[in-house]
Design a protein around this motif. Sequence first.
Motif, short mmCIF file in Angstrom:
data_model
loop_
_atom_site.label_atom_id
_atom_site.label_comp_id
_atom_site.label_asym_id
_atom_site.label_seq_id
_atom_site.Cartn_x
_atom_site.Cartn_y
_atom_site.Cartn_z
N MET A 1 31.62 -14.69 8.47
CA MET A 1 31.68 -14.76 7.01
C MET A 1 31.52 -13.56 6.51
N ALA A 2 32.54 -13.00 5.44
CA ALA A 2 32.24 -11.62 4.89
C ALA A 2 30.97 -11.70 4.19
N ARG A 3 30.44 -10.56 3.87
CA ARG A 3 29.31 -10.43 3.23
C ARG A 3 29.62 -10.66 1.48
N ARG A 4 30.55 -10.50 1.10
CA ARG A 4 31.08 -10.60 -0.13
C ARG A 4 31.09 -12.37 -0.46
N ASP A 5 31.74 -13.07 0.76
CA ASP A 5 31.74 -14.60 0.51
C ASP A 5 30.49 -15.08 0.89
N LEU A 6 29.61 -14.36 1.42
CA LEU A 6 28.19 -14.92 1.53
C LEU A 6 27.68 -14.84 0.32
N LEU A 7 27.85 -13.76 -0.53
CA LEU A 7 27.03 -13.86 -1.78
C LEU A 7 27.47 -14.95 -2.74
N LYS A 8 28.90 -15.20 -2.65
CA LYS A 8 29.41 -16.13 -3.34
C LYS A 8 28.68 -17.64 -3.02
N ILE A 9 27.96 -17.94 -2.11
CA ILE A 9 27.50 -19.12 -1.92
C ILE A 9 26.02 -18.98 -1.77
N THR A 10 25.69 -17.81 -2.48
CA THR A 10 24.18 -17.65 -2.51
C THR A 10 23.68 -17.82 -4.02
N GLY A 11 22.36 -17.67 -4.39
CA GLY A 11 22.02 -17.68 -5.70
C GLY A 11 22.76 -16.96 -6.64
N VAL A 12 23.52 -15.80 -6.06
CA VAL A 12 24.11 -15.03 -7.02
C VAL A 12 25.49 -15.74 -7.38
N GLY A 13 26.03 -16.27 -6.46
CA GLY A 13 27.54 -17.16 -6.70
C GLY A 13 27.18 -18.23 -7.26
N LEU A 14 25.95 -19.06 -7.55
CA LEU A 14 25.98 -20.16 -7.94
C LEU A 14 26.38 -20.21 -9.29
N ALA A 15 26.26 -19.03 -10.14
CA ALA A 15 26.66 -19.44 -11.36
C ALA A 15 27.75 -18.19 -11.51
N ALA A 16 28.57 -17.76 -10.85
CA ALA A 16 29.54 -16.96 -10.80
C ALA A 16 29.53 -15.91 -12.06
N ALA A 17 30.31 -15.29 -12.00
CA ALA A 17 30.27 -14.24 -12.99
C ALA A 17 31.50 -13.93 -13.87
N GLY A 18 31.44 -13.03 -14.85
CA GLY A 18 32.32 -12.56 -15.85
C GLY A 18 31.52 -12.67 -17.34
N ALA A 19 32.22 -11.46 -18.17
CA ALA A 19 31.46 -11.56 -19.02
C ALA A 19 31.74 -12.24 -20.49
N SER A 261 29.10 -22.44 -16.39
CA SER A 261 30.36 -23.01 -16.60
C SER A 261 31.25 -21.93 -17.17
N GLY A 262 31.76 -20.95 -15.98
CA GLY A 262 32.63 -20.07 -16.05
C GLY A 262 32.27 -18.74 -16.70
N ASN A 263 30.88 -18.44 -16.88
CA ASN A 263 30.48 -17.18 -17.41
C ASN A 263 29.60 -16.53 -16.27
N ALA A 264 28.80 -15.47 -16.51
CA ALA A 264 28.43 -14.67 -15.61
C ALA A 264 26.88 -14.40 -15.32
N TRP A 265 26.54 -14.13 -14.07
CA TRP A 265 25.38 -13.24 -14.07
C TRP A 265 25.72 -11.94 -13.92
N SER A 266 24.83 -10.95 -14.05
CA SER A 266 25.06 -9.69 -13.78
C SER A 266 25.22 -9.05 -12.33
N GLN A 267 25.77 -8.30 -12.09
CA GLN A 267 25.85 -7.93 -10.62
C GLN A 267 24.52 -7.49 -9.97
N THR A 268 23.48 -7.17 -10.71
CA THR A 268 22.24 -6.44 -10.41
C THR A 268 20.98 -7.65 -10.55
N THR A 269 21.55 -8.76 -10.98
CA THR A 269 20.57 -9.68 -11.18
C THR A 269 19.79 -10.05 -9.77
N PRO A 270 20.30 -10.12 -8.65
CA PRO A 270 19.61 -10.33 -7.46
C PRO A 270 18.68 -9.45 -7.02
N LEU A 271 18.54 -8.00 -7.57
CA LEU A 271 17.51 -7.12 -7.05
C LEU A 271 16.22 -7.54 -7.17
#
Length: 350
Positions: A1-19, A261-271
């Motif tokens: 599984m690609a790293r990007r795909d893995l992030l999609k199904i971790t806590g980062v991706g649970l709430a998907a992103a977009g501003a 619900s279709g909104n976003a976490w920031s990319q750097t939230t996981p740090l």
Amino acid sequence: MARRDLLKITGVGLAAAGAASLATTATAQAQSTAADWDKVFPKSDKVDHQKVSFRNRYGITLSGDLYLPKNRAGQALAAIVVGGPFGAVKEQSSGLYAQIMAERGFATLAFDGSFTGESGGEPRNIASPDINTEDFSAAVDYLGLRPEVDRERIGMIGVCGWGGFALNAVAVDKRVKAVVASTMYDMTRVMSKGYNDSVTLEQRTQTLDRLSRQRWVDVASGNTVYQQPYNVLKGGEPQFLVDYHDYYMTPRGYHKRAVNSGNAWSQTTPLSFMNMPILTYIAEISPRPVLFVHGEKAHSRYFAETAFAAAAEPKELMIIPGASHVDLYDQVDKIPFDKLESFFGQHLSA
């Protein structure tokens, strides 16, 4: 599984992103009426509801919904703070839990975490293991000053990722007398190690390098960069992602202010999550009781089982037959409210 795909199904991706649709800070409002009810669940005629606000230790104004039983007769009540799920808002699962527990005689407070929903904090839609833990204690501060509340009888419920925050908060905040973690996630574990601890050191290092460099991008532009939305099913997703979509992106649980619900976490939230394990001191909740509630079929069940093993007595793990992770967000026939009532009734007794 690609790293990007893995992030999609971790806590980062649970709430998907977009501003899109980022909420602004709210101020305290008057008692709500049926006309301005904005929850995803029906309003109960057995409780009084009021929108409130309070500040946390970092000066961020938090927005909450206070629920009080109508038949309280002027007595000081046992109280429960309710938070979660991660990426949700108080108009969703936490509000449902709070309203039903108020029907059962408790003063309850559901709230939006810092930087999300109607609460304050800039930039929008970021999370922090420290600040979100503090949000729970700030809610305890607020309840302890309410005349309807007996401050010596305050408990806590954390749902999903906020189950982990609740456990972390109670370990340090000795004012809380009992805690329930329902369908819990340890967000620091899932963000740093992936699901089922599958992330390698090499993958972790690559992710930290990318996120660290993203900071330069954000600072140079003066803008917070968000991940791309993950709100459309394309087929072939794991069942738990289908379940999340069924809750957050359909009338069942959709709310325009929810990150999920279709909104976003920031990319750097996981740090910060990748470097600060929140359950290090879970055993220090003892001698106060902790109840874990989890679905038999939940993909996240291992979080509760691991936390239960690390917690000290008194503790209990209640597995709900046939239930998935998301079932315990809103399926009132599966959420064990009788058990929650008896648990808090016993441990928040006068």
